[in-house]
Design a protein around this motif. Structure first.
Motif, PDB file in Angstrom:
ATOM      1  N   LYS A  23       0.836  -1.209   0.000  1.00 39.51           N
ATOM      2  CA  LYS A  23       0.000   0.000   0.000  1.00 39.51           C
ATOM      3  C   LYS A  23       0.869   1.257   0.000  1.00 39.51           C
ATOM      4  CE  LYS A  23      -3.882  -2.213   2.283  1.00 39.51           C
ATOM      5  NZ  LYS A  23      -4.613  -2.388   3.528  1.00 39.51           N
ATOM      6  N   LYS A  42      -2.857   9.334   3.461  1.00 44.20           N
ATOM      7  CA  LYS A  42      -3.454   8.572   2.349  1.00 44.20           C
ATOM      8  C   LYS A  42      -3.906   7.191   2.825  1.00 44.20           C
ATOM      9  CE  LYS A  42      -1.893  10.916  -1.625  1.00 44.20           C
ATOM     10  NZ  LYS A  42      -2.923  11.254  -2.573  1.00 44.20           N
ATOM     11  N   LEU A  43      -3.080   6.550   3.648  1.00 42.17           N
ATOM     12  CA  LEU A  43      -3.449   5.236   4.186  1.00 42.17           C
ATOM     13  C   LEU A  43      -4.700   5.337   5.061  1.00 42.17           C
ATOM     14  CD1 LEU A  43       0.067   3.870   5.200  1.00 42.17           C
ATOM     15  CD2 LEU A  43      -1.415   2.928   3.414  1.00 42.17           C
ATOM     16  N   ASP A  44      -4.812   6.433   5.826  1.00 44.29           N
ATOM     17  CA  ASP A  44      -5.941   6.618   6.736  1.00 44.29           C
ATOM     18  C   ASP A  44      -7.268   6.762   6.005  1.00 44.29           C
ATOM     19  OD1 ASP A  44      -4.320   6.400   8.932  1.00 44.29           O
ATOM     20  OD2 ASP A  44      -4.266   8.543   9.394  1.00 44.29           O
ATOM     21  N   GLN A  45      -7.249   7.067   4.719  1.00 44.63           N
ATOM     22  CA  GLN A  45      -8.488   7.158   3.947  1.00 44.63           C
ATOM     23  C   GLN A  45      -9.167   5.795   3.857  1.00 44.63           C
ATOM     24  OE1 GLN A  45      -7.380   8.927   0.196  1.00 44.63           O
ATOM     25  NE2 GLN A  45      -6.884  10.884   1.131  1.00 44.63           N
ATOM     26  N   GLU A  46      -8.349   4.734   3.931  1.00 41.53           N
ATOM     27  CA  GLU A  46      -8.874   3.370   3.866  1.00 41.53           C
ATOM     28  C   GLU A  46      -9.053   2.789   5.270  1.00 41.53           C
ATOM     29  OE1 GLU A  46      -7.118  -0.852   2.446  1.00 41.53           O
ATOM     30  OE2 GLU A  46      -6.902   0.779   1.006  1.00 41.53           O
ATOM     31  N   LYS A  47      -8.020   2.961   6.107  1.00 41.39           N
ATOM     32  CA  LYS A  47      -8.023   2.405   7.451  1.00 41.39           C
ATOM     33  C   LYS A  47      -6.995   3.157   8.283  1.00 41.39           C
ATOM     34  CE  LYS A  47      -6.879  -1.836   9.907  1.00 41.39           C
ATOM     35  NZ  LYS A  47      -6.224  -3.132   9.793  1.00 41.39           N
TER      36      LYS A  47
END
Length: 136
Positions: A23, A42-47
């Motif tokens: 990712k 950017k990662l926090d947009q998913e989890k």
């Protein structure tokens, strides 16, 4: 840089990396150099992901020679050493060479069997390559 584990049961970048590493690489391949904070957002947009976890993963990717780290003032900036296309080309070449070294003619036969559905352009390139090898 050679990735030492290739996972045949995965797809995409997950064949070369752990899931979080993949990712992170997807994010960095798609953009300019970024900070750990940028990647985390950017990662926090998913989890939601822990900052220290992202930092550890990114620094390990630097240690593996996958990412380049540049310090600007007190901020670390990261970017891939190679473009996604260059990375995949390099890794597929390494994998093919490993298959040839270990299985030789068997690997070639299986690759040729896989050409049943290949497009004519690919077959033409293969024929040209064989012709060049014969002329040597």
């Amino acid at each position: 840089m050679k990735i030492h584990q290739f996972k045949t049961n995965e797809t995409g970048l997950n064949r070369f990396f752990g899931s979080l590493e993949a990712k992170v690489m997807d994010i960095l391949f798609d953009g300019p150099e970024m900070t750990i904070k940028d990647v985390k957002q950017k990662l926090d947009q998913e989890k939601s992901t822990n900052f220290n976890t992202v930092m550890t993963v990114m620094n390990r990717l630097v240690d593996k020679g996958i990412l380049v780290k540049r310090v600007e003032k007190r901020t670390s900036m990261f970017k891939p050493l190679l473009s996604k296309e260059e990375f995949l080309r390099t890794q597929s070449k390494e994998l093919t060479q490993d298959l040839m070294d270990e299985f030789g003619p068997l690997a070639v036969n299986h690759m040729l069997d896989a050409l049943d559905e290949a497009d004519p352009v690919l077959i033409e390139k293969l024929e040209q390559k064989i012709k060049q090898l014969k002329e040597k």
